[in-house]
Scaffold this active site. Structure first.
Site, PDB file in Angstrom:
ATOM      1  N   MET A  80     -39.456 -39.577  61.992  1.00  0.00           N
ATOM      2  CA  MET A  80     -40.070 -38.816  60.905  1.00  0.00           C
ATOM      3  C   MET A  80     -39.098 -38.644  59.739  1.00  0.00           C
ATOM      4  O   MET A  80     -37.905 -38.508  59.918  1.00  0.00           O
ATOM      5  CB  MET A  80     -40.479 -37.428  61.408  1.00  0.00           C
ATOM      6  CG  MET A  80     -41.734 -37.439  62.257  1.00  0.00           C
ATOM      7  SD  MET A  80     -43.214 -37.660  61.261  1.00  0.00           S
ATOM      8  CE  MET A  80     -43.321 -36.049  60.463  1.00  0.00           C
ATOM      9  N   CYS A  81     -39.666 -38.608  58.583  1.00  0.00           N
ATOM     10  CA  CYS A  81     -38.874 -38.419  57.377  1.00  0.00           C
ATOM     11  C   CYS A  81     -39.329 -37.126  56.707  1.00  0.00           C
ATOM     12  O   CYS A  81     -40.308 -36.522  57.118  1.00  0.00           O
ATOM     13  CB  CYS A  81     -39.092 -39.574  56.413  1.00  0.00           C
ATOM     14  SG  CYS A  81     -38.892 -41.183  57.191  1.00  0.00           S
ATOM     15  N   GLU A  82     -38.608 -36.730  55.697  1.00  0.00           N
ATOM     16  CA  GLU A  82     -38.972 -35.531  54.944  1.00  0.00           C
ATOM     17  C   GLU A  82     -39.423 -35.925  53.551  1.00  0.00           C
ATOM     18  O   GLU A  82     -38.727 -36.658  52.846  1.00  0.00           O
ATOM     19  CB  GLU A  82     -37.768 -34.591  54.835  1.00  0.00           C
ATOM     20  CG  GLU A  82     -37.275 -34.039  56.157  1.00  0.00           C
ATOM     21  CD  GLU A  82     -38.109 -32.871  56.684  1.00  0.00           C
ATOM     22  OE1 GLU A  82     -38.826 -32.244  55.873  1.00  0.00           O
ATOM     23  OE2 GLU A  82     -38.025 -32.597  57.890  1.00  0.00           O
ATOM     24  N   ASN A 104     -44.197 -40.816  54.758  1.00  0.00           N
ATOM     25  CA  ASN A 104     -43.633 -40.298  55.997  1.00  0.00           C
ATOM     26  C   ASN A 104     -44.587 -40.681  57.118  1.00  0.00           C
ATOM     27  O   ASN A 104     -45.799 -40.481  57.002  1.00  0.00           O
ATOM     28  CB  ASN A 104     -43.463 -38.767  55.829  1.00  0.00           C
ATOM     29  CG  ASN A 104     -43.610 -37.968  57.094  1.00  0.00           C
ATOM     30  OD1 ASN A 104     -44.475 -38.230  57.916  1.00  0.00           O
ATOM     31  ND2 ASN A 104     -42.781 -36.968  57.240  1.00  0.00           N
TER      32      ASN A 104
END
Lengths: 259, 259
Positions: free
Chosen positions: B1-3, B108
């Protein structure tokens, strides 16, 4: 007139020395106070730092001068506005994706009566400079001739772009630097010079500020680094001055072909 | 996961406060250590700062935290790689010119079995992420439907993009932020939230680092600022949490339309 600067090297090399000289021309030793930009390629990726403020007083330019980003290819531009207002969208270098590569472009000079010629289909200018329009027209013309996927022979593409540049030069002054992230092309209308540095390396002294560098300490014997600039940046080395209409394509610091 | 992080405001606003919280997630309070990027729009122009290094130790991130670039629209992303290696060309946000505007995009999530679907004609990925391919496919589809010049009704374009996002969400997780430099669209697959701040302004406290800001001191009574983030960045304000498939388009901080 604006100042162009570019570099092609066979090893990731920082451009702090040359950029320091160039940035002085953005408000200290030169009149180019209408913004600046610099693009670094790192592999296929690239990043561009831009500022509409003069480079000699820009926060971002200070970062570039103090933080040695190592790159095999760099394109930089300091602007003195002639066509188009002073704003971020009018600040070079300009970039577009074509054939899955980031193409980067910067122009020095001024064109007239170009609106009709630069009527494009696929690539459109975001700002309102003659420079960006010319870039869009070049890429539009390249796609019309070579299609939506890259041909195997990129020499044919760059040779075709040189004929387009010949056409553009009929409209005014057109010194250009262009890259697909792999090869670096430059085209001379009236002011462009380059130097290829290789072993044995020596000292170089900037013209625009009191900085001397000993490349012998900064390099390995196999390094080949070509620097292109509007006017020579150092006064104790021999720069090659291009003739009007002359163009070159470099790869990893070495001359590939040209006129 | 990314922000993901984005902002839409009716006055040029700096994002130092929110970015400070986000950057902590890039290696300090979060596992997102595979690079980061941030795009600022200033008028029609935009500039993107990127680094393949973790944001919590990046020189360029330090610049962004200390140098308040004022912008009406910002898109930022901190990456934890799942598809595609850690490199500059795989670092969000991605951008392409369409209809004479810079389009910027960040994603994301993670997609599967997408290669065949994302076969594009005009826009091609430079890197090798599922994210960039999805962006190219969206723009390719938009051009196929609306042509080479911008339609008058951009609501139709964003509504169409929402249907494309619905399709992409069938392939995995697809939280997206997208802008043409004027409107800011976001689409929720599973994690996305936003807050609109307006007078009377109060204090806000970051979750990820010990920073409190009093927006009352930083703003004027007419300011409207919407901040979008993967997860709420502050713990003393009410964030709106989007539902799967929900999307919104904001302009100058205000909700225009959406689902």
């Amino acid at each position: 007139m604006c100042e162009l600067l570019a570099m092609s090297a066979n090893v990731p090399t920082d451009i702090v020395f040359s950029f320091t000289g160039l940035a002085e021309r953005g408000g200290v030793t030169g009149p180019h106070v209408d913004g600046w930009g610099i693009t670094f390629y790192e592999g296929k990726g690239s990043r561009t730092f831009k500022d509409a403020k003069p480079s000699s007083e820009s926060h971002v330019a200070k970062l570039i001068k103090s933080y040695p980003i190592k790159s095999e290819m760099v394109i930089s531009h300091i602007r003195q506005a002639n066509r188009g207002e002073v704003s971020l969208e009018n600040t070079h270098p300009f970039s577009r994706e074509l054939w899955g590569r980031n193409w980067t472009y910067a122009h020095n000079g001024q064109l007239s009566d170009y609106q009709e010629k630069f009527n494009t289909t696929r690539f459109h200018a975001v700002g309102d400079t003659d420079s960006e329009l010319a870039f869009c027209w070049i890429l539009d013309s390249v796609v019309k001739k070579f299609g939506n996927t890259a041909p195997n022979d990129l020499q044919a593409v760059f040779s075709y772009i040189a004929t387009l540049a010949d056409e553009i030069r009929q409209l005014g002054v057109f010194n250009m630097i262009l890259s697909d992230g792999n090869d670096l092309m430059f085209y001379c209308s009236n002011n462009l010079s380059y130097i290829t540095r290789r072993a044995p390396f020596g000292q170089a002294k900037l013209i625009d500020t009191d900085v001397v560098i000993d490349f012998n300490k900064e390099t390995t014997p196999n390094d080949v680094v070509t620097v292109i600039a509007t006017r020579p940046l150092t006064n104790n080395e021999l720069w090659y001055i291009l003739q009007p209409g002359e163009w070159k394509v470099f790869n990893k610091g070495e001359l590939l072909f040209g006129s």
